[in-house]
Design a protein around this motif. Structure first.
Motif, short mmCIF file in Angstrom:
data_model
loop_
_atom_site.label_atom_id
_atom_site.label_comp_id
_atom_site.label_asym_id
_atom_site.label_seq_id
_atom_site.Cartn_x
_atom_site.Cartn_y
_atom_site.Cartn_z
N THR A 22 -10.91 -3.50 -1.06
CA THR A 22 -11.00 -4.85 -1.60
C THR A 22 -11.07 -4.79 -3.12
O THR A 22 -11.27 -3.71 -3.71
N GLU A 23 -10.96 -5.93 -3.74
CA GLU A 23 -11.04 -5.99 -5.20
C GLU A 23 -12.38 -5.44 -5.69
O GLU A 23 -12.44 -4.72 -6.69
N LEU A 68 -15.07 -0.63 -8.39
CA LEU A 68 -16.16 0.34 -8.38
C LEU A 68 -15.65 1.66 -8.96
O LEU A 68 -14.76 2.29 -8.42
N SER A 69 -16.20 2.04 -10.06
CA SER A 69 -15.79 3.28 -10.70
C SER A 69 -16.85 4.33 -10.43
O SER A 69 -18.01 4.17 -10.80
#
Length: 152
Positions: free
Chosen positions: A144-145, A150-151
């Motif tokens: 999902t976006e 999420l890095s």
């Protein structure tokens, strides 16, 4: 905050011992008072420090007992909730219905999930991890976006 996985054992009196690295925080934050209930999506248990559990209870309290889906959720989560108090050695008693839900035997995994713990039968946890990694690697899990942002 709780993170990481700890291999622990269920003793002959049906107690688990919380690893030392978490005990000081738990005694400071909630005097060792915790609540354990079933996970409604997986064959494991959820173990909350009492202040975190009280937030969950407020959310459940705001659900309508007249809505069949909401009432069912209340019944399952609250109906299985069990107060647990850590003794001075960090041990918690896990009652029979909870042990049965998670098929707990001697070898148990305690999995930190930031504000709570999950308690798994060790082989069920290993299977869950293998399946999860496989789904992610195969692309079966849709990113999902929020996940893409999420890095790590």
């Amino acid at each position: 905050m709780f993170r990481g996985t700890s291999a622990i054992t269920l003793d002959s009196k049906n107690r688990i011992t919380i690893p030392t690295k978490y005990r000081e925080e738990l005694f400071a934050d909630c005097q060792g008072k915790m609540v354990c209930t079933v996970d409604i999506q997986h064959p494991c248990l959820l173990l909350y420090p009492l202040p975190e559990w009280e937030e969950i209870e407020l959310k459940l309290c705001n659900l309508s007992s007249m809505n069949p889906q909401e009432r069912l959720l209340q019944q399952v989560i609250l109906g299985n909730a069990s107060d647990c108090e850590m003794d001075k050695n960090g041990r918690l008693l896990i009652n029979g219905p909870l042990r049965q839900h998670a098929s707990l035997e001697k070898n148990v995994m305690l999995v930190g999930q930031l504000k709570k713990f999950e308690i798994w039968h060790d082989t069920a946890w290993q299977s869950q991890m293998l399946q999860g990694i496989s789904k992610i690697q195969s692309g079966e899990i849709e990113l999902t976006e929020r996940l893409l942002d999420l890095s790590l």
